[in-house]
Design a protein around this motif. Structure first.
Motif, PDB file in Angstrom:
ATOM      1  N   PHE A  90       0.831  -1.194   0.000  1.00 24.32           N
ATOM      2  CA  PHE A  90       0.000   0.000   0.000  1.00 24.32           C
ATOM      3  C   PHE A  90       0.874   1.257   0.000  1.00 24.32           C
ATOM      4  O   PHE A  90       2.052   1.201   0.347  1.00 24.32           O
ATOM      5  CB  PHE A  90      -0.902   0.036   1.231  1.00 24.32           C
ATOM      6  CG  PHE A  90      -1.991  -1.007   1.256  1.00 24.32           C
ATOM      7  CD1 PHE A  90      -2.180  -1.881   0.200  1.00 24.32           C
ATOM      8  CD2 PHE A  90      -2.844  -1.105   2.349  1.00 24.32           C
ATOM      9  CE1 PHE A  90      -3.179  -2.832   0.226  1.00 24.32           C
ATOM     10  CE2 PHE A  90      -3.846  -2.049   2.391  1.00 24.32           C
ATOM     11  CZ  PHE A  90      -4.013  -2.917   1.318  1.00 24.32           C
ATOM     12  N   ARG A 132       0.745   6.253   3.490  1.00 24.18           N
ATOM     13  CA  ARG A 132      -0.351   6.741   4.327  1.00 24.18           C
ATOM     14  C   ARG A 132      -1.327   5.625   4.664  1.00 24.18           C
ATOM     15  O   ARG A 132      -1.798   5.514   5.806  1.00 24.18           O
ATOM     16  CB  ARG A 132      -1.070   7.874   3.604  1.00 24.18           C
ATOM     17  CG  ARG A 132      -2.150   8.544   4.438  1.00 24.18           C
ATOM     18  CD  ARG A 132      -2.774   9.699   3.681  1.00 24.18           C
ATOM     19  NE  ARG A 132      -3.838  10.318   4.446  1.00 24.18           N
ATOM     20  CZ  ARG A 132      -4.564  11.337   4.007  1.00 24.18           C
ATOM     21  NH1 ARG A 132      -4.313  11.866   2.811  1.00 24.18           N
ATOM     22  NH2 ARG A 132      -5.524  11.848   4.756  1.00 24.18           N
ATOM     23  N   GLU A 133      -1.638   4.780   3.686  1.00 24.02           N
ATOM     24  CA  GLU A 133      -2.561   3.669   3.908  1.00 24.02           C
ATOM     25  C   GLU A 133      -1.936   2.598   4.795  1.00 24.02           C
ATOM     26  O   GLU A 133      -2.632   1.921   5.541  1.00 24.02           O
ATOM     27  CB  GLU A 133      -2.977   3.067   2.565  1.00 24.02           C
ATOM     28  CG  GLU A 133      -3.785   4.001   1.689  1.00 24.02           C
ATOM     29  CD  GLU A 133      -5.102   4.381   2.339  1.00 24.02           C
ATOM     30  OE1 GLU A 133      -5.723   3.520   2.978  1.00 24.02           O
ATOM     31  OE2 GLU A 133      -5.516   5.551   2.197  1.00 24.02           O
ATOM     32  N   LYS A 141      -2.535   3.470   8.468  1.00 27.18           N
ATOM     33  CA  LYS A 141      -3.922   3.240   8.868  1.00 27.18           C
ATOM     34  C   LYS A 141      -4.191   1.756   9.089  1.00 27.18           C
ATOM     35  O   LYS A 141      -4.846   1.369  10.057  1.00 27.18           O
ATOM     36  CB  LYS A 141      -4.855   3.788   7.788  1.00 27.18           C
ATOM     37  CG  LYS A 141      -6.319   3.856   8.190  1.00 27.18           C
ATOM     38  CD  LYS A 141      -7.169   4.391   7.043  1.00 27.18           C
ATOM     39  CE  LYS A 141      -6.801   5.826   6.716  1.00 27.18           C
ATOM     40  NZ  LYS A 141      -7.692   6.392   5.665  1.00 27.18           N
TER      41      LYS A 141
END
Length: 311
Positions: free
Chosen positions: A226, A229-230, A233
Motif C-alpha cells: 500500500f 499513508r494507507e 492506517k
C-alpha cells in the motif's frame, strides 16, 4: 460432585494480607471493572443505535463487548468483596460455577479474536469478496457456533476437575477458582486432567494461534504494497488486535501449561490478571474508542440524549 469432593468449601488467597494493601488492590480492581463496563456499554450503545455501524466488523465488536462485560464480572466483583470483607470462602458449587464461566468466556474470547483476525484478513487481502464472504448469515452462524462450542468445552473441563477428590487442604492459591490451582489441591491422580489441558491447549489454542499468525503474515505482506499513508492506517488497526491476543494467550499459557509442581502463587495471580481482567479492560480502548466512526457515533448519541433531555 458431593461424593467426590470431601471439603465443604474452598478458601481463596488475597493479593496482600495487610488491610491497606488489600483495600488498595480492591479499589484498583473496582476502578478497572467500572471502566471496563462503561467502555463496553458505550461501544454496545454506539454500534446498536448508529445505522452506519451495522457492519460485520462492528457486529463482532459488539459481541466482544458483551462477552467482555460478562468475562470480567465472573472474577472481579467477588475478588473485590473478598478483599473488602476479608471473607475468602467460596462454596464448592460456587467454585465450580466460577471455573465453568471463566473457561467459557476465555474460550469464546479466543474464538472471537480469531474470527476478527479473519475479518481483517478478508477486508484487507480480499476486499472485493468481503461482502460475499463476511455476510450477515456468516456472522450469526459463526457467533452461535462459538457460543455453543464454548458450553461443551467448559462443561468437559469443569466436569473433569470435579470428579477428583479434595481431601483436607482447601486453600486455592488464586483470587478466583481456576483449574491449575485446584489440581494442586487434589489428592487424586491428576494425570488425565493435565493431559486433557495440554491436548486442548495444543489443539484449539495452538490452532487459533497458527490461524491468526498466518492471517497477519498475509495482511502485513499485503499492507506493505500500500501507499505509506494507507500502511499506517492498516497497521494501526491490526497491531493492537495482535497485541491483545498475544497478552491474552501468553499469560493464559503461562498459567495452564506450567507443571503443577512448579506453581508460583504470586506469578500465577499476576498472569491471571493479564488473561481475565486486562483484555476486557483494553478491548474498548484498542478496538473502538480510538476509531473515528465509533467516536462520531458516540458524539451523536450523547448530543441526541442531551437535546432530548433539554426538551
Amino acid at each position: 460432585m458431593a461424593n467426590s469432593t470431601m471439603v465443604p468449601e474452598f478458601l481463596l488467597v488475597a493479593f496482600a494480607e495487610i488491610l491497606k494493601l488489600r483495600v488498595l488492590h480492591a479499589l484498583l480492581f473496582l476502578l478497572m471493572y467500572l471502566a471496563t463496563l462503561l467502555g463496553n456499554l458505550l461501544i454496545i450503545t454506539a454500534t446498536t443505535l448508529d445505522q452506519n455501524l451495522h457492519t460485520p466488523m462492528y457486529f463482532f465488536l459488539r459481541n466482544m463487548s458483551i462477552l467482555d462485560m460478562c468475562y470480567i464480572s465472573v472474577t472481579v466483583p467477588n475478588a473485590c468483596v473478598n478483599s473488602f470483607t476479608d471473607n475468602r470462602t467460596i462454596s464448592v458449587a460456587g467454585c465450580a460455577a466460577q471455573i465453568f464461566l471463566v473457561i467459557y468466556c476465555a474460550f469464546v474470547e479466543l474464538l472471537f479474536l480469531t474470527i476478527m483476525a479473519y475479518d481483517r484478513y478478508v477486508a484487507i487481502c480480499q476486499p472485493l469478496h468481503y461482502p460475499v464472504i463476511i455476510n450477515h448469515q456468516f456472522c450469526v452462524l459463526i457467533t452461535l457456533v462459538s457460543l455453543l462450542s464454548g458450553l461443551i468445552y467448559a462443561g468437559v473441563h469443569t466436569g473433569n476437575i470435579f470428579r477428583l477428590s479434595f481431601c483436607q487442604y482447601n486453600v486455592v492459591h488464586q483470587f478466583f477458582c481456576d483449574i491449575p490451582s485446584l489440581l494442586s489441591l487434589s489428592c487424586s491422580d491428576t494425570f488425565s486432567n493435565e493431559l486433557l489441558i495440554f491436548i486442548s491447549a495444543m489443539g484449539i489454542y495452538g490452532g487459533c494461534f497458527i490461524f491468526i499468525a498466518m492471517s497477519y503474515l498475509r495482511i502485513f505482506s499485503t499492507v506493505l504494497k500500500f501507499p505509506t499513508r494507507e500502511q499506517g492506517k492498516a497497521f494501526s488497526t491490526c497491531v493492537p488486535h495482535l497485541l491483545v491476543f498475544s497478552v491474552f494467550l501468553g499469560s493464559g499459557s503461562g498459567v495452564y501449561l506450567r507443571p503443577s509442581g512448579a506453581s508460583d502463587t504470586v506469578l500465577d495471580m499476576i498472569l491471571s490478571v493479564f488473561y481475565t481482567i486486562v483484555p476486557p479492560f483494553l478491548n474498548p480502548i484498542i478496538y473502538s474508542l480510538r476509531n473515528k466512526q465509533v467516536k462520531e457515533a458516540l458524539r451523536k448519541v450523547i448530543l441526541r440524549k442531551f437535546y432530548s433531555g433539554k426538551l
